[in-house]
Design a protein around this motif. Structure first.
Motif, short mmCIF file in Angstrom:
data_model
loop_
_atom_site.label_atom_id
_atom_site.label_comp_id
_atom_site.label_asym_id
_atom_site.label_seq_id
_atom_site.Cartn_x
_atom_site.Cartn_y
_atom_site.Cartn_z
N ALA A 1 66.29 -76.33 -38.45
CA ALA A 1 67.43 -76.38 -39.42
C ALA A 1 68.90 -76.22 -39.06
O ALA A 1 69.86 -76.40 -39.75
CB ALA A 1 67.06 -75.50 -40.57
N LEU A 2 69.08 -75.30 -38.07
CA LEU A 2 70.20 -74.93 -37.63
C LEU A 2 71.08 -76.20 -36.94
O LEU A 2 72.22 -76.13 -36.69
CB LEU A 2 70.31 -73.78 -36.61
CG LEU A 2 69.97 -72.47 -37.35
CD1 LEU A 2 69.49 -71.32 -36.16
CD2 LEU A 2 70.66 -72.18 -38.35
N LEU A 3 70.44 -77.12 -36.33
CA LEU A 3 70.89 -78.09 -35.52
C LEU A 3 71.59 -79.26 -36.26
O LEU A 3 71.11 -79.30 -37.38
CB LEU A 3 69.72 -78.76 -34.56
CG LEU A 3 68.61 -77.79 -33.77
CD1 LEU A 3 67.87 -78.65 -32.82
CD2 LEU A 3 69.47 -76.71 -32.88
N ARG B 1 69.51 -82.96 -33.14
CA ARG B 1 68.02 -83.10 -33.54
C ARG B 1 67.72 -84.57 -32.79
O ARG B 1 66.28 -84.82 -32.19
CB ARG B 1 67.86 -83.62 -34.84
CG ARG B 1 67.89 -82.19 -35.61
CD ARG B 1 67.62 -82.48 -37.27
NE ARG B 1 67.89 -81.22 -38.17
CZ ARG B 1 69.06 -81.21 -39.09
NH1 ARG B 1 69.95 -82.08 -38.93
NH2 ARG B 1 69.21 -80.05 -39.41
N GLN B 2 68.61 -85.60 -32.79
CA GLN B 2 68.23 -86.72 -32.04
C GLN B 2 67.87 -86.62 -30.70
O GLN B 2 66.76 -87.33 -30.10
CB GLN B 2 69.50 -87.70 -32.29
CG GLN B 2 69.36 -88.26 -33.55
CD GLN B 2 70.76 -89.04 -33.84
OE1 GLN B 2 71.75 -89.27 -32.94
NE2 GLN B 2 71.16 -89.44 -35.09
N ARG B 3 68.48 -85.60 -29.94
CA ARG B 3 68.35 -85.38 -28.50
C ARG B 3 67.20 -84.92 -28.30
O ARG B 3 66.27 -85.20 -27.49
CB ARG B 3 69.54 -84.56 -27.98
CG ARG B 3 70.77 -85.18 -27.80
CD ARG B 3 71.92 -84.31 -27.22
NE ARG B 3 71.58 -83.66 -26.04
CZ ARG B 3 71.95 -82.50 -25.19
NH1 ARG B 3 73.24 -81.89 -25.78
NH2 ARG B 3 71.65 -82.14 -24.12
N ALA B 4 66.62 -84.01 -29.29
CA ALA B 4 65.38 -83.13 -29.43
C ALA B 4 64.38 -83.98 -29.39
O ALA B 4 63.42 -84.08 -28.58
CB ALA B 4 65.43 -82.02 -30.07
N PHE C 1 64.32 -77.27 -25.98
CA PHE C 1 65.54 -77.61 -26.34
C PHE C 1 65.73 -77.09 -27.50
O PHE C 1 67.11 -76.64 -27.76
CB PHE C 1 65.32 -79.05 -26.48
CG PHE C 1 66.78 -79.66 -26.67
CD1 PHE C 1 67.85 -79.88 -25.78
CD2 PHE C 1 67.08 -79.93 -28.04
CE1 PHE C 1 69.16 -80.35 -26.15
CE2 PHE C 1 68.34 -80.40 -28.53
CZ PHE C 1 69.07 -80.83 -27.57
N VAL C 2 65.24 -77.23 -28.42
CA VAL C 2 65.39 -76.62 -29.98
C VAL C 2 65.82 -75.23 -29.91
O VAL C 2 66.60 -74.80 -30.49
CB VAL C 2 64.13 -76.95 -30.86
CG1 VAL C 2 64.52 -76.39 -32.30
CG2 VAL C 2 64.09 -78.46 -30.92
N PRO D 1 76.10 -70.60 -38.46
CA PRO D 1 75.73 -71.35 -37.27
C PRO D 1 75.48 -72.52 -37.48
O PRO D 1 75.74 -73.75 -36.65
CB PRO D 1 74.18 -70.55 -36.87
CG PRO D 1 73.78 -69.83 -38.10
CD PRO D 1 75.14 -69.37 -38.66
N ARG D 2 75.25 -73.13 -38.61
CA ARG D 2 75.13 -74.54 -38.93
C ARG D 2 76.31 -75.24 -38.98
O ARG D 2 76.37 -76.45 -38.74
CB ARG D 2 74.10 -74.70 -40.32
CG ARG D 2 73.84 -76.00 -40.57
CD ARG D 2 72.92 -76.93 -39.59
NE ARG D 2 72.55 -78.27 -40.07
CZ ARG D 2 73.16 -79.25 -39.93
NH1 ARG D 2 74.45 -79.14 -39.32
NH2 ARG D 2 72.88 -80.31 -40.21
#
Length: 225
Positions: free
Chosen positions: A25-27, A32-35, A47-48, A66-67
């Motif tokens: 949820a923080l990303l 998220r796409q990279r993960a 990575f996450v 953070p978000r």
């Protein structure tokens, strides 16, 4: 006397299993796409966890949620914060990530798991200056692994701080192979301070800042569910 830079080194544990919905949820969408592009689950999980931990560390430093943190990049591709002068750099290896933060200086960090590397002479020829290679060649066998990792982390921390990373030939940078707490390196007219960091017996790590380095303090980011 010019005051030195104070660096905070944030330690982030990286799990084998999924770090859970709080971390995801923080990303942002790009993270998220990279993960999702990772083939192996463990690489995706780490990575996450690393990037969620990065956001938590930067939030603690800046006072921002953070978000809500936004990122840009230098012309050389080094990530930086939008709308904030805090400098940071992320490195990860195995089950740990580290984030170095400071104000008023560029910063770089590198951490590497100690391992049984093969063809050390060949690797040394790819990353060491002629003088470093000559000194490395006469080291006892039981000291060569540690010495190589020491040189590698120093050079990577320096070139990450500089912003060019390994697009710059590491064989042009002299960092010495000897054990020691700190050294100064001048790269294209800019003075950088390198310091080795003790994180764990099986880890090699180094921090680099532009100008003098006053202190390094270590903090931890709590794992997310």
């Amino acid at each position: 006397m010019t005051p030195g830079t104070d660096v905070t080194l944030w330690r982030i544990p990286l799990p084998e299993k999924s770090p859970g919905p709080q971390a995801w949820a923080l990303l942002d969408d790009r993270e998220r796409q990279r993960a999702e592009r990772f083939i192996h689950d463990r690489d995706r999980h780490r990575f996450v966890a690393a990037h969620a931990g990065l956001r938590l560390a930067l939030a603690a430093e800046t006072g921002q949620p953070p978000r809500a943190l936004g990122f840009t990049a230098t012309p050389g591709g080094k990530p930086q914060l939008e709308r904030h002068a805090l400098s940071f750099n992320l490195s990860h290896s195995g089950a740990i990530a580290v984030v170095a933060t400071c104000r008023g200086s560029a910063v770089g960090v590198d951490v590497e798991m100690a391992g049984r590397l093969r063809d050390l002479d060949g690797l040394a020829g790819m990353v060491m200056t002629p003088d470093e290679q000559a000194r490395f060649a006469v080291l006892p066998q039981d000291l060569r692994q540690v010495a190589f990792m020491r040189v590698w982390t120093r050079k990577e921390a320096l070139l990450k701080a500089d912003g060019r990373g390994l697009t710059y030939d590491p064989r042009k940078v002299e960092v010495d192979i000897d054990d020691g707490a700190e050294r100064t390196v001048v790269l294209e007219g800019i003075s950088w301070t390198l310091r080795d960091v003790a994180l764990a017996p099986d880890l090699a790590a180094a921090v680099c800042v532009s100008g003098p380095l006053a202190s390094i303090r270590q903090r931890s980011v709590a794992p997310l569910a």
